[in-house]
Scaffold this motif. Structure first.
Motif, mmCIF file in Angstrom:
data_model
loop_
_atom_site.group_PDB
_atom_site.id
_atom_site.type_symbol
_atom_site.label_atom_id
_atom_site.label_comp_id
_atom_site.label_asym_id
_atom_site.label_seq_id
_atom_site.Cartn_x
_atom_site.Cartn_y
_atom_site.Cartn_z
ATOM 1 N N LYS A 236 1.164 -0.832 -0.087
ATOM 2 C CA LYS A 236 0.369 -0.242 -0.190
ATOM 3 C C LYS A 236 1.124 1.356 0.153
ATOM 4 N N SER A 238 1.086 5.703 -1.605
ATOM 5 C CA SER A 238 0.778 7.112 -2.017
ATOM 6 C C SER A 238 0.553 7.292 -3.143
ATOM 7 N N PRO A 239 -0.514 7.824 -3.674
ATOM 8 C CA PRO A 239 -0.584 7.507 -5.348
ATOM 9 C C PRO A 239 0.695 8.737 -6.064
ATOM 10 N N ILE A 268 -1.913 -1.746 -10.498
ATOM 11 C CA ILE A 268 -2.895 -1.348 -9.433
ATOM 12 C C ILE A 268 -3.996 -2.337 -9.281
ATOM 13 N N GLU A 270 -5.913 -1.616 -6.248
ATOM 14 C CA GLU A 270 -6.932 -1.318 -5.976
ATOM 15 C C GLU A 270 -6.690 0.622 -5.427
ATOM 16 N N ASN A 271 -7.565 1.406 -5.745
ATOM 17 C CA ASN A 271 -7.652 2.634 -5.005
ATOM 18 C C ASN A 271 -7.780 2.782 -3.941
ATOM 19 N N THR A 273 -9.450 4.597 0.022
ATOM 20 C CA THR A 273 -9.114 5.342 0.430
ATOM 21 C C THR A 273 -8.099 6.591 1.034
ATOM 22 N N LEU A 276 -2.864 3.396 -2.708
ATOM 23 C CA LEU A 276 -3.230 2.299 -3.587
ATOM 24 C C LEU A 276 -2.354 1.691 -3.006
ATOM 25 N N TRP A 277 -3.199 0.100 -3.812
ATOM 26 C CA TRP A 277 -2.461 -1.227 -3.423
ATOM 27 C C TRP A 277 -1.825 -1.693 -4.474
ATOM 28 N N LEU A 278 -0.437 -2.206 -4.484
ATOM 29 C CA LEU A 278 0.207 -2.602 -6.157
ATOM 30 C C LEU A 278 0.756 -3.648 -5.689
#
Length: 325
Positions: A236, A238-239, A268, A270-271, A273, A276-278
């Protein structure tokens, strides 16, 4: 500025909006013409398979059955006599064949008359609920006219459209949770995945079958289907640390053990709240979280670890707050 991070267990879910559908919906049509003389069920009531929905006036159909039954018996007697005479040599083979043909013709006429008579009875093809009733007693119907509509809600289908990118992760038998707009949670399994995409949306229809023995779930209710796609390890982040290459690849800039900048392509997942999950990255990664846009792949840099920087700032705050001698 860099940050060391280890991947953590991550479960990828797919949530798609859809609606409920009855397992089967059939329009009951008349197979004969005549006047409705009996209706046994009102709309909204449950009826078992084979039970009578409506009955037509038999008119002359009953008489036709009796007529052809008598004719068949006569032709059977004639054929039996013809066989006995043929064995004794008093009857030509052609006469015997003609007698047999007359018997078979009478049998065929009797069968047609019996079918016509049975078509005056209109039964339920399966156990279900009479959703609509299109006729009343005394009304005349012709062949093909709609008598009513029956629906099977014993199993409810939750229908959704899934992106072509995610369909490969779903299989028939895949367990699913469904949240209805009413807040009710139900569980089922994927029973169908379309083999052809919608030409407009490029999505695939999936159907989740949910047992509905108590008939509490109706047709046409808005629903969300939640599918567990896979389990993996993910990061997880930061975008803001994402980088897009000139070729369009999405990824992050990382640091090797020799302090060299290494671009790693990522997926990616999941975006969320809070970040970002990579996926698609090594378990342990040193991310460049500040200044990544200023360095290039292969360059050697002097990194500052985010934790070291935070500890330094905290220590500086303590020094500044100490009394002066």
């Amino acid at each position: 500025r860099v940050q060391n991070q280890s991947a953590v267990p991550y479960t990828r879910y797919l949530t798609v909006r859809g609606r409920t559908e009855a397992l089967r919906t059939v329009e009951i049509r008349s197979e004969a013409s005549g006047r409705i003389i009996n209706l046994t069920i009102e709309k909204g009531q449950t009826i078992e398979a084979g039970k009578l929905i409506a009955k037509l006036d038999v008119n002359e159909r009953s008489a036709k059955v009796r007529e052809y039954k008598a004719l068949k018996e006569q032709r059977a007697i004639e054929y039996a006599a013809a066989k006995r005479l043929s064995k004794k040599g008093f009857k030509a083979e052609t006469k015997l064949a003609a007698s047999k043909a007359a018997l078979e013709s009478a049998q065929a006429e009797l069968s047609r008359a019996q079918v016509a008579l049975s078509n005056t009875l209109i039964p339920a093809p399966f156990t279900g609920i009479l959703h609509k009733r299109a006729v009343e007693i005394g009304e005349y119907v012709d062949v093909g006219d709609i008598i009513g509509t029956i629906v099977d809600l014993s199993t409810i289908l939750v229908v959704s459209d899934v992106s072509e990118r995610l369909v490969p992760y779903i299989a028939v038998g895949h367990p699913a949770r469904v949240r209805l707009i009413t807040g009710q949670l139900i569980e089922g399994k994927v029973r169908y995945i379309s083999t052809m995409a919608d030409a407009t949306t490029r999505t695939f229809r999936i159907e989740v079958a949910v047992p509905n023995a108590d008939l509490k779930v109706a047709d046409g209710v808005t629903a969300e289907t939640i599918l567990t796609l896979d389990h993996m390890e993910a990061h997880k982040v930061s975008p803001g640390i994402l980088t897009i290459t000139d070729s369009g690849a999405i990824g992050v800039k990382t640091l090797s053990v020799k302090n060299e900048v290494v671009f790693k392509e990522a997926t990616i997942l999941e975006n969320a709240t809070d970040g970002l999950w990579l996926g698609g990255l090594p378990k342990d990664v040193t991310f460049i979280i500040v200044g990544q846009e200023l360095v290039k792949d292969g360059q050697t840099v002097k990194p500052i670890d985010i934790k070291t920087l935070e500890e330094f700032k905290q220590g500086d705050e303590v020094d500044n707050g100490a009394p002066q001698s």
